[in-house]
Design a protein around this motif. Structure first.
Motif, PDB file in Angstrom:
ATOM      1  N   SER A   1     -10.326   3.490   7.401  1.00  0.00           N
ATOM      2  CA  SER A   1     -10.472   2.742   6.147  1.00  0.00           C
ATOM      3  C   SER A   1      -9.906   3.565   4.995  1.00  0.00           C
ATOM      4  CB  SER A   1     -11.944   2.412   5.885  1.00  0.00           C
ATOM      5  OG  SER A   1     -12.691   3.602   5.790  1.00  0.00           O
TER       6      SER A   1
ATOM      7  N   ARG B   1      -9.387   3.584   0.366  1.00  0.00           N
ATOM      8  CA  ARG B   1      -9.739   3.026  -0.940  1.00  0.00           C
ATOM      9  C   ARG B   1      -8.761   3.566  -1.967  1.00  0.00           C
ATOM     10  NH1 ARG B   1     -15.172   4.668  -3.899  1.00  0.00           N
ATOM     11  NH2 ARG B   1     -14.008   6.592  -3.970  1.00  0.00           N
TER      12      ARG B   1
ATOM     13  N   GLY C   1      -9.551  -1.227   2.326  1.00  0.00           N
ATOM     14  CA  GLY C   1      -8.978  -1.903   3.479  1.00  0.00           C
ATOM     15  C   GLY C   1      -8.969  -1.031   4.715  1.00  0.00           C
TER      16      GLY C   1
ATOM     17  N   SER D   1      -6.448  -5.303   6.899  1.00  0.00           N
ATOM     18  CA  SER D   1      -7.206  -6.097   5.926  1.00  0.00           C
ATOM     19  C   SER D   1      -7.321  -5.297   4.644  1.00  0.00           C
ATOM     20  CB  SER D   1      -8.604  -6.420   6.473  1.00  0.00           C
ATOM     21  OG  SER D   1      -9.328  -5.228   6.661  1.00  0.00           O
ATOM     22  N   SER D   2      -7.455  -6.011   3.541  1.00  0.00           N
ATOM     23  CA  SER D   2      -7.690  -5.348   2.261  1.00  0.00           C
ATOM     24  C   SER D   2      -8.364  -6.345   1.323  1.00  0.00           C
ATOM     25  CB  SER D   2      -6.388  -4.833   1.656  1.00  0.00           C
ATOM     26  OG  SER D   2      -5.522  -5.896   1.340  1.00  0.00           O
ATOM     27  N   GLU D   3      -9.169  -5.801   0.430  1.00  0.00           N
ATOM     28  CA  GLU D   3      -9.876  -6.621  -0.550  1.00  0.00           C
ATOM     29  C   GLU D   3      -9.746  -5.976  -1.920  1.00  0.00           C
ATOM     30  OE1 GLU D   3     -13.954  -7.357   0.469  1.00  0.00           O
ATOM     31  OE2 GLU D   3     -13.446  -7.813   2.553  1.00  0.00           O
ATOM     32  N   LEU D   4      -9.634  -6.806  -2.925  1.00  0.00           N
ATOM     33  CA  LEU D   4      -9.539  -6.352  -4.306  1.00  0.00           C
ATOM     34  C   LEU D   4     -10.842  -6.691  -5.012  1.00  0.00           C
ATOM     35  CD1 LEU D   4      -8.009  -5.330  -6.822  1.00  0.00           C
ATOM     36  CD2 LEU D   4      -7.095  -7.655  -7.071  1.00  0.00           C
ATOM     37  N   SER D   5     -11.382  -5.712  -5.697  1.00  0.00           N
ATOM     38  CA  SER D   5     -12.569  -5.951  -6.525  1.00  0.00           C
ATOM     39  C   SER D   5     -12.420  -5.136  -7.805  1.00  0.00           C
ATOM     40  CB  SER D   5     -13.851  -5.560  -5.775  1.00  0.00           C
ATOM     41  OG  SER D   5     -13.840  -4.176  -5.483  1.00  0.00           O
TER      42      SER D   5
ATOM     43  N   SER E   1      -3.631 -11.901  -6.695  1.00  0.00           N
ATOM     44  CA  SER E   1      -3.436 -11.417  -5.323  1.00  0.00           C
ATOM     45  C   SER E   1      -2.911  -9.980  -5.362  1.00  0.00           C
ATOM     46  CB  SER E   1      -2.462 -12.324  -4.565  1.00  0.00           C
ATOM     47  OG  SER E   1      -1.195 -12.282  -5.160  1.00  0.00           O
TER      48      SER E   1
ATOM     49  N   THR F   1      -9.167  -1.303  -4.502  1.00  0.00           N
ATOM     50  CA  THR F   1      -8.659  -1.930  -3.285  1.00  0.00           C
ATOM     51  C   THR F   1      -9.166  -1.128  -2.098  1.00  0.00           C
ATOM     52  OG1 THR F   1      -6.656  -2.557  -4.478  1.00  0.00           O
ATOM     53  CG2 THR F   1      -6.605  -2.732  -2.080  1.00  0.00           C
TER      54      THR F   1
END
Length: 177
Positions: free
Chosen positions: A146, A148, A100, A79-83, A162, A98
């Motif tokens: 995890s 970053r 994840g 999983s990964s998320e961009l903020s 994306s 990023t």
């Protein structure tokens, strides 16, 4: 009856009951010579045996390094998320952050990941990219960790639609430190 004999080594005249020649220090009795060297021989055998045993133990534990490329598909970004966060030392730009999870599906531990994050716009066009080596980041066999990756955004935040995280390389964790 004669009280002198000839030394076996230097041919000097010595007393017939002498165990060692006073001139060349050669033992005259074969049993005396053997007794003189037995402690050194025992020490040599013990040291040699200890060395052989320790060598065989270390040889049995050593594993050939595994190629990351061969197992790359078994290290999965689950999983990964961009903020975006405001840049601390500047006013008008943002950091693309990023975070994840990496899951290790191999029987080997990995460390020092080289992670690449590719950013795309709404049309799927590549607009930015960040690469980072996460020194000290390690994941044990069949576990997860995890991560970053953070870098100043090259485009306006609205353009980032994306992203994709790619693990380009990692080092196998060694048993020997």
């Amino acid at each position: 009856m004669t009280t002198e004999v000839t030394c076996k080594n230097c041919c000097s005249a010595i007393h017939k009951e002498a165990k060692i020649c006073p001139f060349c220090l050669t033992p005259q009795n074969t049993n005396a010579a053997l007794r003189r060297y037995i402690p050194a021989l025992i020490i040599f055998v013990v040291i040699f045996a200890a060395f052989r045993i320790s060598s065989s133990i270390n040889t049995n534990r050593y594993e050939q390094p595994v190629s990351f490329a061969a197992l790359k598909d078994n290290l999965v970004v689950e999983s990964s998320e961009l903020s975006f966060s405001k840049c601390g030392d500047c006013r008008s730009t943002f950091n693309a952050v990023t975070i994840g999870m990496i899951k290790n599906n191999t029987q080997h531990g990995w460390e020092n990941f080289q992670i690449e994050v590719r950013f795309y716009n709404k049309d799927g066009k590549l607009i930015d990219s960040v690469s980072d080596t996460a020194y000290g980041l390690a994941v044990q066999p069949h576990s997860e960790v995890s991560f970053r990756v953070m870098e100043r955004a090259a485009k306006a935040t609205e353009e980032y639609a994306s992203h994709k995280v790619i693990i380009n390389d990692a080092d196998q964790i060694s048993d020997y430190y």
